[in-house]
Design an enzyme around this catalytic site. Structure first.
Site, mmCIF file in Angstrom:
data_model
loop_
_atom_site.group_PDB
_atom_site.id
_atom_site.type_symbol
_atom_site.label_atom_id
_atom_site.label_comp_id
_atom_site.label_asym_id
_atom_site.label_seq_id
_atom_site.Cartn_x
_atom_site.Cartn_y
_atom_site.Cartn_z
ATOM 1 N N GLY A 309 0.833 -1.196 0.000
ATOM 2 C CA GLY A 309 0.000 0.000 0.000
ATOM 3 C C GLY A 309 0.865 1.242 0.000
ATOM 4 O O GLY A 309 1.496 1.557 1.006
ATOM 5 N N CYS A 316 -3.903 9.551 3.648
ATOM 6 C CA CYS A 316 -2.621 9.726 2.938
ATOM 7 C C CYS A 316 -2.709 10.837 1.907
ATOM 8 O O CYS A 316 -3.698 10.923 1.169
ATOM 9 C CB CYS A 316 -2.261 8.485 2.139
ATOM 10 S SG CYS A 316 -2.107 7.014 3.089
ATOM 11 N N GLY A 400 -3.138 11.011 10.058
ATOM 12 C CA GLY A 400 -2.148 10.205 9.368
ATOM 13 C C GLY A 400 -0.852 10.252 10.156
ATOM 14 O O GLY A 400 -0.549 11.263 10.808
ATOM 15 N N MET A 401 -0.067 9.159 10.088
ATOM 16 C CA MET A 401 1.212 9.162 10.795
ATOM 17 C C MET A 401 2.204 10.074 10.072
ATOM 18 O O MET A 401 3.260 10.409 10.599
ATOM 19 C CB MET A 401 1.769 7.738 10.937
ATOM 20 C CG MET A 401 0.875 6.823 11.783
ATOM 21 S SD MET A 401 0.304 7.589 13.314
ATOM 22 C CE MET A 401 1.809 7.672 14.264
ATOM 23 N N GLY A 402 1.820 10.507 8.865
ATOM 24 C CA GLY A 402 2.651 11.481 8.151
ATOM 25 C C GLY A 402 2.021 12.866 8.126
ATOM 26 O O GLY A 402 2.434 13.721 7.320
ATOM 27 N N ARG A 416 9.249 7.473 9.340
ATOM 28 C CA ARG A 416 8.421 6.669 8.414
ATOM 29 C C ARG A 416 8.490 7.268 7.007
ATOM 30 O O ARG A 416 8.384 6.566 6.012
ATOM 31 C CB ARG A 416 6.985 6.648 8.926
ATOM 32 C CG ARG A 416 6.087 5.660 8.213
ATOM 33 C CD ARG A 416 4.702 5.594 8.861
ATOM 34 N NE ARG A 416 3.999 4.379 8.440
ATOM 35 C CZ ARG A 416 3.281 4.276 7.331
ATOM 36 N NH1 ARG A 416 3.144 5.318 6.549
ATOM 37 N NH2 ARG A 416 2.690 3.145 7.009
ATOM 38 N N GLU A 428 2.907 14.030 4.568
ATOM 39 C CA GLU A 428 2.313 13.162 3.537
ATOM 40 C C GLU A 428 1.005 12.588 4.061
ATOM 41 O O GLU A 428 0.585 11.494 3.681
ATOM 42 C CB GLU A 428 3.283 12.049 3.144
ATOM 43 C CG GLU A 428 4.480 12.575 2.378
ATOM 44 C CD GLU A 428 5.413 11.480 1.873
ATOM 45 O OE1 GLU A 428 4.948 10.375 1.564
ATOM 46 O OE2 GLU A 428 6.629 11.759 1.799
ATOM 47 N N GLU A 482 -24.512 2.410 -10.795
ATOM 48 C CA GLU A 482 -25.521 1.359 -10.641
ATOM 49 C C GLU A 482 -25.290 0.543 -9.362
ATOM 50 O O GLU A 482 -26.233 0.030 -8.761
ATOM 51 C CB GLU A 482 -25.430 0.433 -11.864
ATOM 52 C CG GLU A 482 -26.512 -0.623 -11.929
ATOM 53 C CD GLU A 482 -26.259 -1.607 -13.064
ATOM 54 O OE1 GLU A 482 -27.121 -1.700 -13.941
ATOM 55 O OE2 GLU A 482 -25.185 -2.260 -13.077
ATOM 56 N N HIS A 484 -24.293 1.563 -6.461
ATOM 57 C CA HIS A 484 -24.797 2.241 -5.254
ATOM 58 C C HIS A 484 -26.311 2.374 -5.350
ATOM 59 O O HIS A 484 -26.878 2.319 -6.444
ATOM 60 C CB HIS A 484 -24.162 3.630 -5.139
ATOM 61 C CG HIS A 484 -22.737 3.578 -4.694
ATOM 62 N ND1 HIS A 484 -22.366 3.446 -3.365
ATOM 63 C CD2 HIS A 484 -21.575 3.621 -5.401
ATOM 64 C CE1 HIS A 484 -21.053 3.414 -3.269
ATOM 65 N NE2 HIS A 484 -20.545 3.523 -4.495
HETATM 66 P P1 XMP Z 1 -6.932 3.532 5.762
HETATM 67 O O1 XMP Z 1 -7.429 3.889 4.397
HETATM 68 O O2 XMP Z 1 -7.422 2.192 6.213
HETATM 69 O O3 XMP Z 1 -5.343 3.419 5.620
HETATM 70 O O4 XMP Z 1 -7.219 4.612 6.759
HETATM 71 C C1 XMP Z 1 -4.514 3.130 6.714
HETATM 72 C C2 XMP Z 1 -3.074 3.083 6.271
HETATM 73 O O5 XMP Z 1 -2.638 4.354 5.764
HETATM 74 C C3 XMP Z 1 -1.222 4.457 5.952
HETATM 75 N N1 XMP Z 1 -0.953 5.750 6.578
HETATM 76 C C4 XMP Z 1 -0.493 6.821 5.895
HETATM 77 N N2 XMP Z 1 -0.079 6.943 4.620
HETATM 78 N N3 XMP Z 1 0.366 9.223 5.020
HETATM 79 C C5 XMP Z 1 0.368 8.163 4.181
HETATM 80 O O6 XMP Z 1 0.783 8.293 3.027
HETATM 81 C C6 XMP Z 1 -0.030 9.173 6.314
HETATM 82 O O7 XMP Z 1 -0.023 10.155 7.049
HETATM 83 C C7 XMP Z 1 -0.468 7.897 6.780
HETATM 84 N N4 XMP Z 1 -0.887 7.449 8.010
HETATM 85 C C8 XMP Z 1 -1.169 6.151 7.820
HETATM 86 C C9 XMP Z 1 -0.777 3.313 6.807
HETATM 87 O O8 XMP Z 1 -0.150 2.363 5.984
HETATM 88 C C10 XMP Z 1 -2.086 2.814 7.385
HETATM 89 O O9 XMP Z 1 -2.057 1.461 7.756
#
Ligand code: XMP
Length: 500
Positions: A309, A316, A400-402, A416, A428, A482, A484
């Site tokens: 991913g 993200c 987001g962790m980024g 990360r 990010e 269709e 939805h």
């Molecule tokens: P979902 O869509 O389930 O995705 O919320 C969770 C995954 O997103 C990743 N992740 C990030 N990717 N910037 C990114 O590009 C971010 O700030 C970020 N935070 C999380 C990570 O792989 C997570 O499991």
């Protein structure tokens, strides 16, 4: 057209597909949703009873999420925005949650002082207050309980004067059910177990035993000791090796090298170091990647699991900020195909909003999925409940962790995304809110229910068959429309469907 031909054709015209672009084709079926087997593997040696893993995000996986998801048959990856010590403590909380019987209780001596015991508790990060008192031969003499601690005003008080010697014990082979009965009958919260020579052989705590006796242990994802399975995220380099050492010491089952670019030198170096240090004692999952060649390189370097991913996540902005990534359905198919037959499972991480996408991505070849924002609104996620100023709705915070705030706060978050903090931070990810989703158990029932139903349509009796049988059609915008609900207004809330 087989799955391989379908993706080959898409490749030939330069189309990279993701959720919303494809649908699985129904197939002849002899399987009922209730009968399908959804068990799978997260990594070479770590299995899952349901193919759901929670994201290593500080607004998704703390101890509560890791505990409850493992109890539902899945796995939580404890995030690395914590100090190594706090992350290790979280691992202990998960591993100890189902600890009906403590085989080697931490003991104290009669001539210890209450002050000594408190210092030892602090130094060794113990969160409990109950210590058996034993002599040089290991014979049980008394019990230092939370109540006795609280009643000792003076830290110089000797354990011998603070302990209780009025003990109810049971033989070492006592079953949990029997221990439970004894503790209820005798009104005891702690039951030391002793061997034929009156030596301490273990201990049962009422709160743990009660929890186990009253829960449906058949669904739990547990190790061979009956403890919940858990994973924890690390970064790269020396810090990751030190962190891993602490985590492994506390019994973590899988280490996840959690980076935004798993196909990079520092990830390979860390992976190789960890594998040479721990061998097959602990599985190491590495990611994230989105190219088949990267998957092959990671497997060759010893990865026990791959996480796919790059940019699909709800929070993200990697693809927007950097212009790089790969749509998730293509990424998973490519990575899986590159390592098929090598025994290394693939976890599809990010971008899943509905249960149907779990079926789709497993149909594309993934063994499990990792969920972030879908789980972030549950009661078990760490985020705080607040009111979204723009909609007035009750919501939970997610980041987001980024995201900028995560990067500012945590070296792990900066690492990360391979930023060391000496230059302007380039986020990010974003932060925001997700709708409240109630209990994790209710949500997971819907997600797994949708997957089961999807497997019924495909005619797949288990995850292996879904991975093999999955065949796709390419959707047009009209096809998506269709799919939805349409032509209906005032749609009432459904437990498993939200638009947008
Ligand atoms: P979902 O869509 O389930 O995705 O919320 C969770 C995954 O997103 C990743 N992740 C990030 N990717 N910037 C990114 O590009 C971010 O700030 C970020 N935070 C999380 C990570 O792989 C997570 O499991």
């Amino acid at each position: 057209m087989s799955k391989a031909e379908f993706f080959r054709t898409m490749d030939s015209i330069g189309l990279a597909l993701t959720f919303g672009d494809v649908l699985l084709k129904p197939g002849y079926s002899e399987v009922l949703p209730a009968d399908v087997d959804v068990s799978t593997m997260f990594s070479r040696h770590v299995s899952l009873k349901i193919p759901i893993v929670s994201a290593a995000m500080d607004t998704v996986t703390g101890d509560l999420m890791a505990i409850e998801l493992a109890k539902l048959g899945g796995l939580g990856v404890i995030h690395r925005g914590l100090s190594a010590r706090d992350q290790a403590k979280t691992v202990v909380r998960v591993k100890m949650h189902m600890n009906g019987r403590i085989n080697t209780p931490i003991c104290v001596r009669m001539d210890d002082t209450i002050g000594n015991v408190l210092t030892m508790r602090e130094e060794r990060n113990f969160e409990f207050h109950t210590f058996p008192v034993t002599d040089n031969e290991g014979k049980l003499i008394g019990l230092l309980t939370r109540r006795r601690f609280e009643m000792s005003e003076d830290e110089d008080t000797l354990v011998s004067s603070a302990m209780t010697t009025d003990l109810v014990t049971a033989p070492e082979g006592t079953s949990l059910a029997e221990a439970y009965r004894i503790m209820i009958e005798q009104d005891e919260k702690v039951l030391p177990l002793i061997d034929g020579g009156d030596r301490l052989a273990g201990m049962c705590l009422f709160s743990d035993v009660k929890r186990i006796m009253s829960s449906d242990a058949g669904t739990h994802n547990v190790d061979s000791n009956g403890q919940l399975i858990t994973a924890a995220a690390v970064g790269t380099g020396d810090e990751a090796l030190e962190r891993a050492e602490l985590l492994v010491g506390k019994g973590v089952d899988v280490i996840v090298i959690d980076t935004a670019h798993g196909d990079s030198k520092d990830v390979f170096e860390t992976l190789k170091e960890l594998k040479s240090h721990y061998g097959d004692n602990v599985d190491i999952v590495a990611g994230n990647i989105s190219q088949g060649s990267a998957a092959k390189r990671l497997v060759d370097a010893g990865a026990d699991g791959i996480k796919v991913g790059q940019g699909p996540g709800s929070i993200c902005t990697t693809r927007i900020v950097t212009g790089v990534g790969c749509p998730q359905v293509k990424a998973v198919y490519k990575c899986v195909s590159a390592i098929e037959g090598l025994g290394v499972p693939v976890c599809a991480d990010g971008g899943i909003e509905n249960s149907g996408e779990i079926t789709i991505i497993i149909g594309a070849g993934a063994h499990s999925v990792m969920l972030g924002s879908l789980l972030a609104g549950t009661d078990e996620a760490p985020g705080t409940i607040t009111t979204d100023p723009s909609s007035g709705q009750r919501v939970k915070y997610i980041r987001g962790m980024g995201s900028l705030s995560a990067m500012q706060e945590s070296e792990g978050s900066r690492g990360r995304y391979r930023q060391d903090g000496t230059h302007t931070l380039v986020p990010e990810g974003i932060e925001g809110y997700v709708a409240l989703r109630g209990s994790l158990a209710d949500l997971v029932k819907q997600l797994v229910g949708g997957l089961r139903a999807g497997m019924g349509y495909v005619g797949a009796a288990d995850i292996k068959e879904l991975r093999e049988k999955g065949e796709f059609d390419l959707l047009t915008q009209a096809g998506v429309k269709e799919s939805h609900p349409h032509g209906v207004t005032g749609i009432s809330e459904a437990p498993n469907y939200r638009r947008g």
